[in-house]
Design a protein around this motif. Sequence first.
Motif, PDB file in Angstrom:
ATOM      1  N   GLU A   1     -40.232 -31.217  33.475  1.00  0.00           N
ATOM      2  CA  GLU A   1     -39.015 -31.592  34.216  1.00  0.00           C
ATOM      3  C   GLU A   1     -39.357 -32.215  35.572  1.00  0.00           C
TER       4      GLU A   1
ATOM      5  N   LEU B   1     -31.132 -25.885  23.495  1.00  0.00           N
ATOM      6  CA  LEU B   1     -31.617 -24.917  24.476  1.00  0.00           C
ATOM      7  C   LEU B   1     -30.422 -24.272  25.160  1.00  0.00           C
TER       8      LEU B   1
ATOM      9  N   VAL C   1     -41.368 -28.089  28.168  1.00  0.00           N
ATOM     10  CA  VAL C   1     -40.440 -28.955  28.908  1.00  0.00           C
ATOM     11  C   VAL C   1     -41.165 -29.431  30.161  1.00  0.00           C
TER      12      VAL C   1
ATOM     13  N   ILE D   1     -34.701 -33.930  26.604  1.00  0.00           N
ATOM     14  CA  ILE D   1     -33.583 -32.998  26.674  1.00  0.00           C
ATOM     15  C   ILE D   1     -32.692 -33.404  27.833  1.00  0.00           C
TER      16      ILE D   1
ATOM     17  N   HIS E   1     -42.196 -24.427  30.432  1.00  0.00           N
ATOM     18  CA  HIS E   1     -41.409 -25.348  31.280  1.00  0.00           C
ATOM     19  C   HIS E   1     -42.190 -25.536  32.576  1.00  0.00           C
TER      20      HIS E   1
ATOM     21  N   GLY F   1     -29.835 -22.972  28.044  1.00  0.00           N
ATOM     22  CA  GLY F   1     -30.564 -23.006  29.312  1.00  0.00           C
ATOM     23  C   GLY F   1     -29.877 -22.134  30.353  1.00  0.00           C
ATOM     24  N   ASP F   2     -30.686 -21.648  31.306  1.00  0.00           N
ATOM     25  CA  ASP F   2     -30.057 -20.862  32.375  1.00  0.00           C
ATOM     26  C   ASP F   2     -29.298 -21.774  33.346  1.00  0.00           C
ATOM     27  N   SER F   3     -29.344 -23.096  33.103  1.00  0.00           N
ATOM     28  CA  SER F   3     -28.468 -24.011  33.844  1.00  0.00           C
ATOM     29  C   SER F   3     -27.005 -23.649  33.588  1.00  0.00           C
TER      30      SER F   3
ATOM     31  N   VAL G   1     -28.908 -31.936  29.897  1.00  0.00           N
ATOM     32  CA  VAL G   1     -27.819 -30.955  29.964  1.00  0.00           C
ATOM     33  C   VAL G   1     -26.602 -31.619  29.314  1.00  0.00           C
TER      34      VAL G   1
ATOM     35  N   ILE H   1     -37.445 -34.247  30.823  1.00  0.00           N
ATOM     36  CA  ILE H   1     -36.113 -34.346  31.460  1.00  0.00           C
ATOM     37  C   ILE H   1     -36.369 -34.902  32.857  1.00  0.00           C
TER      38      ILE H   1
ATOM     39  N   TYR I   1     -24.195 -24.029  25.503  1.00  0.00           N
ATOM     40  CA  TYR I   1     -23.849 -22.669  25.961  1.00  0.00           C
ATOM     41  C   TYR I   1     -22.636 -22.115  25.236  1.00  0.00           C
TER      42      TYR I   1
ATOM     43  N   THR J   1     -28.939 -29.154  25.955  1.00  0.00           N
ATOM     44  CA  THR J   1     -28.596 -27.765  26.263  1.00  0.00           C
ATOM     45  C   THR J   1     -27.273 -27.454  25.586  1.00  0.00           C
TER      46      THR J   1
ATOM     47  N   ASP K   1     -33.285 -19.482  27.118  1.00  0.00           N
ATOM     48  CA  ASP K   1     -34.047 -19.328  28.362  1.00  0.00           C
ATOM     49  C   ASP K   1     -34.149 -17.866  28.773  1.00  0.00           C
TER      50      ASP K   1
ATOM     51  N   LYS L   1     -37.644 -19.580  26.111  1.00  0.00           N
ATOM     52  CA  LYS L   1     -38.314 -20.499  27.046  1.00  0.00           C
ATOM     53  C   LYS L   1     -38.500 -19.781  28.367  1.00  0.00           C
TER      54      LYS L   1
HETATM   55  O1  KIV Z   1     -31.818 -24.478  32.024  1.00  0.00           O
HETATM   56  C1  KIV Z   1     -31.890 -25.611  31.530  1.00  0.00           C
HETATM   57  O2  KIV Z   1     -30.891 -26.239  31.172  1.00  0.00           O
HETATM   58  C2  KIV Z   1     -33.209 -26.214  31.378  1.00  0.00           C
HETATM   59  C3  KIV Z   1     -33.253 -27.655  30.984  1.00  0.00           C
HETATM   60  C4  KIV Z   1     -32.828 -28.492  32.113  1.00  0.00           C
HETATM   61  C5  KIV Z   1     -34.569 -28.049  30.460  1.00  0.00           C
HETATM   62  O3  KIV Z   1     -34.181 -25.569  31.572  1.00  0.00           O
END
Ligand code: KIV
Length: 274
Positions: free
Chosen positions: A187, A46, A185, A218, A142, A48-50, A220, A208, A30, A28, A88, A118
């Motif tokens: 998970e 990615l 993905v 993948i 996912h 990711g929305d994480s 984070v 993951i 950001y 991931t 995401d 995604k």
């Molecule tokens: O949002 C994210 O980081 C994810 C990954 C954990 C695959 O979807």
Amino acid sequence: MSVHSKTRRITVPEIRARKGGDPIVSLTSYHAHTARYVDPYVDFLLVGDSLGMVMYGMETTLGVTLDMMIAHGAAVMRGTERALVVVDMPFGSYEESPPEAFRNAVRIIKETGCAAVKMEGGARIADTIHYLTERGIPVMAHIGLTPQSTNVMGGFKTQGREESEWAAIEADAQAVADAGAFAVVVEGVAEPLAARITRQIEIPTIGIGASPVCDGQILVLEDMLGLSPKPPKFVREFASLGAQIAGAAEAYADAVRNRSFPAQEHTYGMKKAK
Ligand code: KIV
């Protein structure tokens, strides 16, 4: 004549073609500067929305907005030149209808410059995946543990521990592949099930907390760098940056307090990037 050669980004068809081949490496991302460091080593990044948890300290991904995803997606695109970038779709931006998902995915693609989106879900979003891919938007799916469904699932729990759960998760995997997703993905899925799905479907599986036999993995980024206060149990930390940051902050504080700071006049130009 210019001899400048621009690095070419990895494409969606190239990732799709890696099914059963060399493992696909992804993280991931950001943030522009950290993305630049990892770009040479990954096949895709990615956004990711994480990021809701990692960058904003939220408890879940549910509060993440489309504008947040677009701002961070654009930053990662600016910081990279080689990796495919996937962004995401946040909770609430694609579930209502395929046209709504299309409109929001178009904003992501136009405003970030990324190549794919995604979205979480299996059979229930197959129509949406089909609608988007038919209209020129590559989709990574996912399945398994889908954090946007945390309230329905009652928390983050490994999926498919009981064999009786397998058929539904296998059907999700097949549905997203049939709908046109270029990768999925997987998970938090029990290892034998993740391995079965990887054998069964014709698109790459990106694991993951699933199985090392997935077509790729993948993590984070902050989890694997040792920057997350509570990383998931399955995470292997490849660095201890949290401790290094604390050490650097302490050394800086000492330097300021001891007035042992370097002279600062005439030094405001930028150093060359390492
Ligand atoms: O949002 C994210 O980081 C994810 C990954 C954990 C695959 O979807």
